[in-house]
Every structure is written in structure tokens, then in C-alpha cells.
Enzyme design. Structure first.
Site, PDB file in Angstrom:
ATOM      1  N   ASN A 158       0.816  -1.239   0.000  1.00  0.00           N
ATOM      2  CA  ASN A 158       0.000   0.000   0.000  1.00  0.00           C
ATOM      3  C   ASN A 158       0.839   1.274   0.000  1.00  0.00           C
ATOM      4  OD1 ASN A 158       0.753  -0.555   2.646  1.00  0.00           O
ATOM      5  ND2 ASN A 158      -1.085   0.367   3.509  1.00  0.00           N
ATOM      6  N   LYS A 181      12.089  -8.614   2.016  1.00  0.00           N
ATOM      7  CA  LYS A 181      11.168  -9.083   0.979  1.00  0.00           C
ATOM      8  C   LYS A 181      10.094  -8.020   0.829  1.00  0.00           C
ATOM      9  CE  LYS A 181       7.470 -11.406   1.143  1.00  0.00           C
ATOM     10  NZ  LYS A 181       6.733 -10.526   0.203  1.00  0.00           N
ATOM     11  N   GLY A 234       1.749  -5.403   7.665  1.00  0.00           N
ATOM     12  CA  GLY A 234       0.733  -6.083   6.865  1.00  0.00           C
ATOM     13  C   GLY A 234      -0.483  -6.383   7.704  1.00  0.00           C
ATOM     14  N   SER A 235      -1.170  -7.471   7.359  1.00  0.00           N
ATOM     15  CA  SER A 235      -2.448  -7.741   8.013  1.00  0.00           C
ATOM     16  C   SER A 235      -2.256  -8.429   9.375  1.00  0.00           C
ATOM     17  CB  SER A 235      -3.318  -8.606   7.104  1.00  0.00           C
ATOM     18  OG  SER A 235      -2.684  -9.833   6.873  1.00  0.00           O
ATOM     19  N   GLU A 256       3.804  -4.070  12.602  1.00  0.00           N
ATOM     20  CA  GLU A 256       2.932  -2.937  12.266  1.00  0.00           C
ATOM     21  C   GLU A 256       1.751  -3.523  11.516  1.00  0.00           C
ATOM     22  OE1 GLU A 256       3.303   0.072  13.179  1.00  0.00           O
ATOM     23  OE2 GLU A 256       5.429   0.298  13.639  1.00  0.00           O
ATOM     24  N   LEU A 257       0.643  -3.743  12.206  1.00  0.00           N
ATOM     25  CA  LEU A 257      -0.444  -4.503  11.587  1.00  0.00           C
ATOM     26  C   LEU A 257      -1.632  -3.602  11.279  1.00  0.00           C
ATOM     27  CD1 LEU A 257      -0.011  -7.694  13.781  1.00  0.00           C
ATOM     28  CD2 LEU A 257       1.179  -7.042  11.687  1.00  0.00           C
ATOM     29  N   CYS A 290      -3.359   1.872   6.529  1.00  0.00           N
ATOM     30  CA  CYS A 290      -3.645   1.233   7.823  1.00  0.00           C
ATOM     31  C   CYS A 290      -4.160   2.237   8.845  1.00  0.00           C
ATOM     32  CB  CYS A 290      -2.433   0.468   8.329  1.00  0.00           C
ATOM     33  SG  CYS A 290      -0.964   1.470   8.434  1.00  0.00           S
ATOM     34  N   GLU A 387     -11.530  -4.223   9.159  1.00  0.00           N
ATOM     35  CA  GLU A 387     -10.912  -3.137   8.398  1.00  0.00           C
ATOM     36  C   GLU A 387     -11.285  -3.270   6.919  1.00  0.00           C
ATOM     37  OE1 GLU A 387      -6.719  -3.788   8.142  1.00  0.00           O
ATOM     38  OE2 GLU A 387      -6.294  -1.649   8.026  1.00  0.00           O
TER      39      GLU A 387
HETATM   40  P1  NAD Z   1      -2.577 -10.261   3.033  1.00  0.00           P
HETATM   41  O1  NAD Z   1      -2.725 -10.524   4.484  1.00  0.00           O
HETATM   42  O2  NAD Z   1      -2.652 -11.399   2.092  1.00  0.00           O
HETATM   43  O3  NAD Z   1      -1.162  -9.545   2.745  1.00  0.00           O
HETATM   44  C1  NAD Z   1      -0.746  -8.358   3.374  1.00  0.00           C
HETATM   45  C2  NAD Z   1       0.744  -8.201   3.080  1.00  0.00           C
HETATM   46  O4  NAD Z   1       1.476  -9.225   3.714  1.00  0.00           O
HETATM   47  C3  NAD Z   1       1.088  -8.341   1.590  1.00  0.00           C
HETATM   48  O5  NAD Z   1       2.112  -7.417   1.284  1.00  0.00           O
HETATM   49  C4  NAD Z   1       1.579  -9.774   1.448  1.00  0.00           C
HETATM   50  O6  NAD Z   1       2.529  -9.929   0.415  1.00  0.00           O
HETATM   51  C5  NAD Z   1       2.223 -10.013   2.784  1.00  0.00           C
HETATM   52  N1  NAD Z   1       2.145 -11.402   3.224  1.00  0.00           N
HETATM   53  C6  NAD Z   1       1.072 -12.216   3.150  1.00  0.00           C
HETATM   54  N2  NAD Z   1       1.360 -13.413   3.700  1.00  0.00           N
HETATM   55  C7  NAD Z   1       2.647 -13.328   4.120  1.00  0.00           C
HETATM   56  C8  NAD Z   1       3.516 -14.231   4.790  1.00  0.00           C
HETATM   57  N3  NAD Z   1       3.107 -15.456   5.181  1.00  0.00           N
HETATM   58  N4  NAD Z   1       4.781 -13.820   5.054  1.00  0.00           N
HETATM   59  C9  NAD Z   1       5.192 -12.577   4.725  1.00  0.00           C
HETATM   60  N5  NAD Z   1       4.419 -11.688   4.102  1.00  0.00           N
HETATM   61  C10 NAD Z   1       3.160 -12.055   3.818  1.00  0.00           C
HETATM   62  O7  NAD Z   1      -3.629  -9.158   2.669  1.00  0.00           O
HETATM   63  P2  NAD Z   1      -3.909  -8.408   1.302  1.00  0.00           P
HETATM   64  O8  NAD Z   1      -5.183  -8.932   0.733  1.00  0.00           O
HETATM   65  O9  NAD Z   1      -2.695  -8.312   0.448  1.00  0.00           O
HETATM   66  O10 NAD Z   1      -4.162  -6.979   1.914  1.00  0.00           O
HETATM   67  C11 NAD Z   1      -5.338  -6.674   2.597  1.00  0.00           C
HETATM   68  C12 NAD Z   1      -5.146  -6.649   4.082  1.00  0.00           C
HETATM   69  O11 NAD Z   1      -3.778  -6.472   4.416  1.00  0.00           O
HETATM   70  C13 NAD Z   1      -5.875  -5.466   4.663  1.00  0.00           C
HETATM   71  O12 NAD Z   1      -7.075  -5.864   5.215  1.00  0.00           O
HETATM   72  C14 NAD Z   1      -4.943  -4.868   5.669  1.00  0.00           C
HETATM   73  O13 NAD Z   1      -5.318  -5.219   6.972  1.00  0.00           O
HETATM   74  C15 NAD Z   1      -3.636  -5.531   5.451  1.00  0.00           C
HETATM   75  N6  NAD Z   1      -2.555  -4.605   5.093  1.00  0.00           N
HETATM   76  C16 NAD Z   1      -2.085  -3.805   6.068  1.00  0.00           C
HETATM   77  C17 NAD Z   1      -1.071  -2.926   5.779  1.00  0.00           C
HETATM   78  C18 NAD Z   1      -0.515  -2.019   6.838  1.00  0.00           C
HETATM   79  O14 NAD Z   1       0.029  -0.994   6.501  1.00  0.00           O
HETATM   80  N7  NAD Z   1      -0.583  -2.381   8.122  1.00  0.00           N
HETATM   81  C19 NAD Z   1      -0.544  -2.865   4.509  1.00  0.00           C
HETATM   82  C20 NAD Z   1      -1.062  -3.713   3.509  1.00  0.00           C
HETATM   83  C21 NAD Z   1      -2.064  -4.594   3.834  1.00  0.00           C
END
Ligand code: NAD
Length: 483
Positions: A158, A181, A234-235, A256-257, A290, A387
Site C-alpha cells: 500500500n 522481501k 501487513g495484516s 505494524e499490523l 492502515c 478493516e
Molecule cells: P494479506 O494478508 O494477504 O497480505 C498483506 C501483506 O502481507 C502483503 O504485502 C503480502 O505480500 C504479505 N504477506 C502475506 N502473507 C505473508 C507471509 N506469510 N509472510 C510474509 N508476508 C506475507 O492481505 P492483502 O489482501 O494483500 O491486503 C489486505 C489486508 O492487508 C488489509 O485488510 C490490511 O489489513 C492488510 N494490510 C495492512 C497494511 C498495513 O500498513 N498495516 C498494509 C497492507 C495490507
């Protein structure tokens, strides 16, 4: 053709031990333009041997880098900041092409990232220990703060530049090395970061960049005995998985979730200003932020006026390709996010929600979804509990302070929060009562390089930015010495 419209997308590569590595027979992944669906690049995945080489390089480099002078680290970070500014237009264009956000937002992201590099350049010279007065004459008691070791960092799509740069400059500034990564869907900004550090004189192996299947790469890197610290943005579900694995191996984490940020508007607020600011914040990056204000609670007297103004901003936003200079909101980064938005709307619809603006995908090429405003959704609807990470804004009423605090704190998230009021008593009370890592009162003022960014509860732990930024990358060593 100017830099904004030139359809050039950079070459993508791995970066291991100071060398940029092209596909050369490796598995490759298509990179898509979310505004058109067109393939714009090919991203090489790291093989097992590549991951081993990256870990070995980071391990080797740590042996000298952790002893480097903070002045030397500072110079490299400062040079990197200058290069980011110089290259900002081309880096931003890459972000718009592979992630979709409007070019102006991408440019601001890169310039903000340059500030992060600069601030860490200044602050890394002030990583101090301390001297504790002894109980016995002749004893010297020292507290040393040492770099933790090799870090593995995983960053999302994002803010592909900003989320990565925060981790890179904190690790490098602290004297750590890392294997990063980045986001496979929007990789150009992270490749640009590696190029800048190579050109800024960072020794080989200090920063290594790999790509692949996220779960496979993270599992492999976290399990490696070389890695001492994990940093993930991430999530929440993925963060919990990674933290659980890291915890079982006694490795330090920064997490940072996600969040689901309450925005509370009291009757006594400047209603128009609050509505305008929150609506602009909400649709920034198509809501894929986020810290986006994602649950609007408005006090009864202010409600109608707030809704009118908010809806006016939402319906006036020009949606389109981020390369078009009039565009205020781009596409969603992934095709899969469009049905996710529809499922939020369906659930709201079944639960009595009323769509005031938008509410549907925009037909045609690209992952476009209309800026949406929904009212009358119950607190247990999906929109109010999960979210949305997209351009949907639920707006609901509240009666009094205690009620809104209870509702705002009812979710497991605790990242950002917002409140608007002219009463300093209300402002202090809400800042004290809200369960969040960051509280914005009457303005948006978070995510600056000099201020700590991070969450509580399920939104994670650890801070990026602020003087707290190095804490996650340092260990404490106590030395007691009798002369
Ligand atoms: P997702 O959970 O599939 O992925 C989120 C991020 O984590 C992606 O960049 C993905 O490549 C990475 N990821 C996924 N599984 C991983 C693993 N096992 N090991 C390492 N990295 C991994 O979700 P999505 O559909 O890509 O994004 C939507 C959700 O992700 C949103 O609901 C939001 O909560 C979250 N998100 C949060 C942020 C943040 O800034 N905190 C940023 C991006 C996405």
C-alpha cells in the site's frame, strides 16, 4: 512526454551481496498495472540458493557493519536521502504504475521516505548507552546498546516505498544488516531503494532484496539461525502467524499490523472542517491505508451537517488512472480487493445500511471502486468490525462520551484514532480513554519521521520513527568491571 505520463516501467531484480540479479532462468511473476490490468513487468523469484546467499551475505556484512562508526552510517543515509529526492519523479511514476495511487500521492510518499532516511541519519549518531554509579569503589558499570544482528523484513504494497524505507533506515542506522522481501505486486519502489543504497555507498551485503511466495520466503528466513529480528507490516492474521513462529524461536519482532481507526466528531467541533479533513484522509490511496479513518462516529447534533459535507467531498472525487493529473483517487491495488469491497456492501445492505454515495465497482478496465459513504450500519456489521482497507466510509451517530469510547474501544484493533472537538476537556479525556497507539485531535499529524508510529492490541507492537525507532534493532548489554 513528461515524466508523469511516460509509460516506462523499470527493470526488476533481486539484490544480493551488492549485485543486482535478473531472472536468468528463475521463476518470474507478472506485475500488473491496476488501472488497466496490463502486464508491465516481470519479477524474478529468489530460489532457495538465492535466499541462502542473501542470508550469508547479510551475516558476513554484519561482522563489519555492526562496528562501523555512526558517522559513516549517517553519511550513507544522508546520501541516500539526497538520491531519493533526485530520483523521486521516476520512483513515484513506478509506484503509480504498479500500485495505482495518484502520482502526487506517490511523489509525496517518496519525499516523506527521504525525510525518514535523513532523520535516521541524524538520530543514529545519538544511540547512547549509560554509566550507572557503582555500589563498590573501583567498579565501573556500563550499559551498552548494540545492534541486534541480521534482520528479516517483510513490507506491503500500500505504501511500497515508505513501509520499506522505515525498516531499512532503522536497521542500517542501528548497525544491523537485513534481508528484505518487498511486495511482489508493487515491487518497483523497493528495487529503487536498493539502487539508491548501492549508489550511496552502502557496503555489499548490508541490504539484500529477495522476492517470492510470501509465506515460503518468510518461513525460510525466520527459521534461519542467522536472523535475529523480524519486522513485518501487513495484516493482523499474517502478523500473528509470523510473530508466533518468531516467538517459538525467541526472535525479536516489530509488528505494524492493520487497524480500524475510529474518528469521533463531537457536537462542539468545527464540523465542516472535520468532515472535509476526514473525507480526504479516508479516500487517500483509495482507503488502502492502515491509519485511514475507517469508522466515523458523529454526535447527534453534528450528524446531518457532517454527513452532507462528507458526502459532498466523496461524490466530487475524480476517480481514474493515477497518471492523469486530475485524478484524486486511483484503482484498488489488486483485482481481488474489488469483490472484497462488494462483500462489505452486501453485508451492510443486509443489515439495514443505507448507501449515500457510490456503493459499487466502476465498470471497465482496472480495479476501480467508487468512493462510498454508508450510514445506519449496526456496530456488529462487517464494515464496523473489520478493516475495509478500501474506499468505503461508514458514518454512524452517537449520544455521549462514555458510549462512544466504549464503541471505539470495542474492537481488538488499536492503531490510529481521530477526534474533533473545541473543548480541551473533551480532547484530553478522549486522548486518555482511547485504546490506540496514535491519537490525532483536530488534525492529521502522524507518520512523521520524528514521531513514533505503531499500534497496540492486535495492531501490533514496536515503533517506527521517533527516538523509539532504534529500540527494536538494539540489544542491551550490561558490563560491570573492577579495575
Ligand atoms: P494479506 O494478508 O494477504 O497480505 C498483506 C501483506 O502481507 C502483503 O504485502 C503480502 O505480500 C504479505 N504477506 C502475506 N502473507 C505473508 C507471509 N506469510 N509472510 C510474509 N508476508 C506475507 O492481505 P492483502 O489482501 O494483500 O491486503 C489486505 C489486508 O492487508 C488489509 O485488510 C490490511 O489489513 C492488510 N494490510 C495492512 C497494511 C498495513 O500498513 N498495516 C498494509 C497492507 C495490507
Amino acid at each position: 512526454m513528461d515524466i508523469v505520463t511516460a509509460p516506462v516501467y523499470p527493470d526488476l531484480s533481486l539484490f544480493i551481496d551488492g549485485i543486482f540479479i535478473a531472472a536468468d532462468g528463475r521463476v518470474q511473476q507478472d506485475v500488473l498495472n491496476p488501472a488497466t490490468g496490463a502486464v508491465i513487468g516481470k519479477l524474478p523469484h529468489a530460489s532457495r540458493e538465492d535466499l541462502d546467499a542473501a542470508l550469508a551475505a547479510a551475516d558476513r556484512a554484519f561482522k563489519t557493519w555492526h562496528r562501523s562508526s555512526p558517522v559513516e552510517r549517517s553519511k550513507i543515509l544522508r546520501r541516500a536521502a539526497d538520491l531519493f529526492r533526485e530520483r523521486a519523479p521516476e520512483i513515484a511514476r513506478g509506484i503509480t504504475l504498479d500500485m495505482g495511487k495518484p502520482y502526487a500521492e506517490a511523489l509525496a510518499e517518496v519525499m516523506g521516505g527521504a525525510e525518514h532516511a535523513e532523520w535516521h541519519a541524524e538520530e543514529c549518531r545519538r544511540i547512547y548507552g549509560r554509566v550507572i554509579p557503582p555500589r563498590i569503589d573501583g567498579v565501573r558499570q556500563l550499559v551498552l546498546r548494540e545492534p541486534i544482528g541480521v534482520c528479516a523484513a517483510f513490507t506491503p504494497w500500500n505504501f511500497p516505498f515508505n513501509q520499506a524505507i522505515r525498516k531499512v533506515v532503522a536497521a542500517i542506522g542501528a548497525g544491523c544488516t537485513l534481508v528484505l522481501k518487498g511486495p511482489e505486486d508493487a515491487p518497483s519502489a523497493v528495487v529503487a531503494i536498493a539502487r539508491v543504497f548501492a549508489d550511496a555507498g552502502l557496503p555489499a551485503g548490508c541490504l539484500n532484496l529477495v522476492w517470492g511466495v510470501p509465506a515460503e520466503v518468510s518461513d525460510y528466513l525466520i527459521r534461519s539461525p542467522v536472523v535475529r529480528k523480524i519486522s513485518f507490516t501487513g495484516s493482523v492474521p499474517v502478523g500473528k502467524q509470523l510473530a508466533a513462529l518468531a516467538g517459538s524461536l525467541m526472535k525479536r519482532c516489530t509488528m505494524e499490523l492493520g487497524g480500524h481507526s475510529p474518528a469521533i466528531v463531537f457536537d462542539d467541533a468545527d464540523i465542516d472542517r472535520a468532515a472535509e479533513l476526514l473525507a480526504n484522509m479516508k479516500y487517500r490511496n483509495a482507503g488502502q491505508v492502515c491509519v485511514s479513518p475507517s469508522r466515523m462516529y458523529v454526535q447527534e447534533q453534528a450528524y446531518d451537517r457532517f454527513l452532507d459535507k462528507f458526502a459532498q467531498v466523496a461524490s466530487g472525487l475524480k476517480v481514474g488512472s493515477g497518471l492523469d493529473k486530475d485524478t484524486r483517487m486511483g484503482p484498488l491495488a489488486h483485482q481481488k480487493r474489488v469483490p472484497t469491497m462488494e462483500s462489505f456492501i452486501d453485508d451492510a445492505d443486509q443489515r439495514g445500511g443505507k448507501v449515500v454515495v457510490g456503493g459499487a465497482r466502476i465498470e471497465g478496465d482496472g480495479n476501480f471502486f467508487a468512493p462510498t459513504v454508508i450510514t445506519d450500519v449496526p456496530d456488529d456489521s462487517r464494515l464496523m468490525t473489520q478493516e475495509p482497507f478500501g474506499p468505503i466510509a461508514p458514518i454512524v451517530r452517537f449520544k455521549d462520551f462514555d458510549e462512544v469510547v466504549r464503541r471505539a474501544n470495542s474492537l481488538p484493533y488499536g492503531l490510529a484514532s481521530y477526534a474533533f472537538t473545541r473543548s480541551s476537556r473533551n480532547a484530553t479525556a478522549i486522548a486518555n480513554a482511547i485504546e490506540a497507539g496514535m491519537v490525532n485531535i483536530n488534525h492529521f499529524g502522524i507518520a512523521l519521521s520524528e514521531t513514533p508510529f505503531g499500534g497496540v492490541k492486535d495492531s501490533g507492537y514496536g515503533s517506527e520513527g521517533g527516538t523509539e525507532t532504534f529500540d527494536g534493532y538494539l540489544v542491551t548489554k550490561f558490563v560491570t568491571q573492577l579495575n
